[in-house]
Design an enzyme around this catalytic site. Structure first.
Site, short mmCIF file in Angstrom:
data_model
loop_
_atom_site.label_atom_id
_atom_site.label_comp_id
_atom_site.label_asym_id
_atom_site.label_seq_id
_atom_site.Cartn_x
_atom_site.Cartn_y
_atom_site.Cartn_z
N ASP A 1 0.29 -6.59 6.32
CA ASP A 1 1.27 -6.84 5.27
C ASP A 1 1.27 -8.31 4.85
O ASP A 1 1.04 -9.21 5.66
CB ASP A 1 2.65 -6.46 5.84
CG ASP A 1 3.67 -6.22 4.75
OD1 ASP A 1 3.37 -5.47 3.81
OD2 ASP A 1 4.78 -6.78 4.85
N GLU B 1 -3.04 -6.70 2.71
CA GLU B 1 -2.30 -6.46 1.47
C GLU B 1 -2.36 -7.72 0.62
O GLU B 1 -1.71 -8.72 0.92
CB GLU B 1 -0.83 -6.12 1.76
CG GLU B 1 -0.06 -5.82 0.48
CD GLU B 1 1.42 -6.14 0.53
OE1 GLU B 1 2.14 -5.80 -0.42
OE2 GLU B 1 1.88 -6.78 1.51
N ASP C 1 5.25 0.08 -2.68
CA ASP C 1 5.73 -1.12 -3.39
C ASP C 1 5.64 -1.00 -4.91
O ASP C 1 5.92 -1.99 -5.61
CB ASP C 1 4.91 -2.35 -2.94
CG ASP C 1 5.33 -2.83 -1.56
OD1 ASP C 1 6.52 -2.67 -1.21
OD2 ASP C 1 4.47 -3.37 -0.83
#
Lengths: 565, 565
Positions: A320, A349, A415
């Site tokens: 992340d 990410e 997201d």
């Protein structure tokens, strides 16, 4: 010749080792400016003029530039080289000392002084062109009731709702997932945390009991591996939960805490109300940002990842906010994780240019959100297909060619708005099928395969409506998976855009002299193409034919894979 | 506007952190194409349009391009930005999604997602703009006879001659060296080895007795520090001596040796005659090349450097063949050395584009041989002064601006023809004076200050002719050193080329609103300049005046530092 456009530098995507004795080099020129481009090259320690010469292939073309590439092979690890550019008007050499019309000397060369083993650009081979299925654990499938559940399965998500999805629930659906042609399952974070998303970890060393705990997870992983699939876990190093003991220690002890240098603290005492410390995404007080350049923090976080990689036998990590975690952490992470599992896949990410992290020392690959951006703009008619390809080319130009089969192409995630809510269900499925045959790793965000809808977070995290899923939903994915096995070019092939017209997306995938063509029509009108034999035809939400048939048009809202007659 | 020429990427010399909240960004345009260039920027997590705006300064110009630069300052560590380019014909934004005429959105920005502490670009402050004196130990000064000496002091060097220079000899001459304005003494390798140059180390853990051994070295270092100078040692990690016990072990035990993976061995048994292993520079059997990506090798070599850094209290390292040693080794080296001495200076020997090694994680700086190349071509009339500045600009464009005061500019070394043998003694001294006031670290190869001659290796390693050195030789350097103390701009100032005419090299050094101008005339004719006040004037091998005087010409073969009247 347009000299201003010519670019090369002996590093990054422009010069990198792909073997002990093989160097991949690129040159950029103005679009359609050169007729041939060659590289002349020689061992650094060879002072003769007996240079080898190889033609460069044009591999990319965007709005302004062409990118040429070639592989240089020597019996030694030391390379010097320069370029020879030709068009109808002139012929010129491009060297590290600039343009030279004639009389190039070895000393004018670009140098790649040596290929050391630690600089050879590699990937875990198994991950090439695979399909990933992303599961938001709380919302996927529930096998038993739990005391903390505060929502009915079909409720529209709100920020604090818990639905009770669990590891057993995923295990129960492995056949479903497998039938979609999925190779890799990626789970949203599963470490202890009070939230439903768990992107704020409270204990890096414990698997959350809400999801079923460590035993259930071990069992799930075993079953995933039994079914010849792989598993990737999600971890968050950028920040932690404010309830994590480590942050609580600093709240409690202030400057005297051993952990005070683990965070960016602006003043003492720390106050969650005043948010007087750095956090995730500007100011999210519940997620204090970690100082990931601190060696103690690096040891702690990498230590936890190594622990789980070993203990669970997982196949990789999705990381992340990878672009805000320190370079030092990623280098250590890669080094240590690959020691435990040399085939582990490391996905970061990153939403924008990720080339800084993809030099072979940090991430293997990244979430290619730029693919989503341009695909959405194409589907929504904001750009035509030629602009789409220019944008894809410009994005690819940032990365080394070897990585193209590994870029994680996605059309949605936890997201973003749900794919089907942006483009509608019919186009969503067409786009998803396209993604699965595009060059790279294709990602399916759970539910996108059935056109699940949802606006921004938390609405994009709806539960799977298992009662509404039929065999018809799965069929195209199932057939596509079979086709991918039959035609390795769909998995491993390079991608070459095909120009049909501005409304159709068409490309060839080509590998070892075999190839297929993909045609996608997102419009409401049929579009004529050259006569082809289709081997996969999906139209208006239905599989039309899985056998071969002869076609010369792509119907409205259709997707076809074809071979030449 | 010439769009093909416009270039930016959010890494390397185009975007780098120079403080926790300060980002330095660059943009390249076609030469003289834009009238103004601005950056618009904002915290990544600020979704408003309240962007800050700053004008970029044109810092470099070469044959084809202008380079603009600006510092972006925020109260947070997260940057997004795009550029606004204007000329008489148009105004356009340059973003990560390409050129946009109007309606730029935050999402089109380039992103520098965060400044982590490990990415802030730093240097040991003390090293900024210093003067280094390179000593080839065997040839500098001898204080006592030694049994292995096989040459008279004034003999012309041959490959196997030993002259007996020693540490005490250097100590004896520290006042001489200091009087030249030297800040740092750099010694050729001093670890045990059978050769006179010792670039093939036999024992990384012992100081060669030929030069006086460890005690004499300790004593020398103490005295160097007493005189407020610093010392940098030379180390070689790329290869070792074939007599090193480690390589001997592999010769002896073959595949069974614990050290077999320390080298690149092509077949067993190893044969020095057949040279069946990789070596330094192609095939030099006495110097087997080390596999510096092997973690064991890294630990061993970095371990030795850490040991000596601690034990000797040295101020830095000059690292041989730095561009063939692995990236992993350099990262570990920097990390470990800076733990022992956070102010240590790390200089790599690199002859070509060294940008790959100068990103803040490996070397601080490099031997800037490109400076030598273009200075020689200018002195020899192969290029005029405008081309000289274009070439210097093109070279600087590879590096971050912060590094310019640290690039090690040199006109000769133990690996090149002697400066005076290339351009003659008069021009040699002019060029050396120029180097000492040029932006960067100036290096004097011992003897160049008196115009010592010599062709290629081994002739470029002649002994210092102490009997021929007079106060007249030292005087210009002595005065220049005083001037550098009086005018910090000569040490720290940025360099701005001055256009006088094609035959004269002229530039300004400017720092905190103070500046001086430097004029160098390598020709045989006087050259007129605008009327100036000279504060240093050296002509035809003589100091003409150390006081200020009014001048409007630079005489043939002269060097002057001036201030505006």
């Amino acid at each position: 010749m347009n000299r201003h456009a010519v670019y090369h530098i002996s590093r990054g995507a422009y010069a990198y080792a792909i073997g002990e004795y093989t160097l991949c080099v690129r040159l950029r020129t103005a679009k359609n400016d050169c007729t041939t481009v060659k590289v002349h090259y020689l061992n650094v320690y060879n002072h003769s003029n007996n240079r080898k010469k190889v033609s460069m292939e044009k591999i990319l073309q965007d709005e302004y530039y062409d990118i040429y590439e070639a592989q240089l092979k020597l019996e030694e690890r030391h390379f010097k080289y320069f370029f020879e550019l030709k068009n109808d008007k002139e012929s010129v050499y491009y060297t590290s000392d600039g343009f030279i019309s004639n009389g190039v000397k070895n000393e004018n060369s670009f140098f790649f002084p040596v290929i050391n083993d630690d600089e050879i650009y590699t990937f875990p081979k198994w991950a090439e062109g695979v399909t990933i299925y992303q599961i938001f654990v709380d919302r996927f499938n529930k096998t038993y009731e739990k005391p903390f559940i505060n929502a009915k399965w079909n409720d529209i998500p709100k920020r604090h709702l818990f639905y009770g999805g669990d590891f057993n629930g995923i295990k129960e659906k492995l056949d479903y997932i497998h039938s979609l042609g999925v190779d890799v399952i990626y789970l949203s974070p599963i470490f202890s945390s009070v939230t439903n998303h768990k992107y704020d970890i409270e204990d890096f060393y414990s698997i959350d009991e809400m999801f079923g705990g460590e035993d259930q997870l071990q069992d799930l992983i075993k079953e995933i591996h039994n079914k010849k699939m792989r598993i990737v876990l999600d971890c968050v190093f950028n920040h932690m939960s404010c309830y994590n003991k480590i942050f609580q220690d600093v709240i409690e002890k202030g400057k005297k805490s051993l952990y005070k240098d683990w965070f960016y603290i602006k003043e003492y005492p720390i106050s969650i109300d005043r948010c007087n410390y750095d956090t995730f995404a500007g100011c999210v007080p519940s997620m204090p940002r970690l100082k990931t350049s601190n060696p103690q923090v690096i040891d702690y976080l990498v230590g936890a990842s190594v622990y789980w990689t070993k203990k669970l036998g997982i196949d990789g990590w999705r990381l992340d906010v990878a672009d805000e975690v320190s370079v030092s952490l990623w280098r250590k992470f890669r080094e240590e994780i690959l020691k435990v599992n040399c085939e582990a896949l490391i996905i970061g990410e990153i939403w924008n240019d990720a080339s800084k992290w993809m030099n072979g020392d940090q991430l293997h690959t990244v979430t290619n959100y730029k693919y989503r951006k341009w695909m959405m703009e194409f589907i929504e008619n904001k750009i035509d297909s030629s602009v789409f390809w220019q944008k894809i080319s410009a994005n690819n130009a940032l990365y080394k060619t070897l990585s193209y089969n590994y870029l994680v192409n996605l059309l949605g995630s936890h997201d973003t708005k749900r794919l089907a809510s942006v483009v509608g269900k019919n186009k969503a499925i067409l786009a998803l099928l396209t993604t699965l045959v595009f060059q790279g790793i294709g990602l399916i965000y759970y539910g996108d395969e059935i056109g699940l809808t949802g606006k921004d977070d938390p609405d994009n995290r709806r539960t799977m409506p298992w009662d509404k899923i039929s065999a018809e939903n799965i069929k195209p994915f199932e057939l596509l998976a079979k086709l991918k096995n039959k035609y390795p070019c769909i998995k491993y092939g390079k991608l070459i855009p095909i120009v049909v017209n501005e409304n159709i997306l068409a490309f060839e995938r080509s590998y070892k002299n075999k190839n297929v063509e993909v045609y996608v029509n997102f419009t409401n009108k049929d579009i004529l193409i050259e006569s082809r034999k289709s081997i996969f035809y999906y139209s208006f939400g239905e599989m039309i034919d899985e056998k071969t048939m002869s076609i010369n048009r792509i119907r409205a809202l259709s997707f076809a894979i074809c071979i030449k007659k």
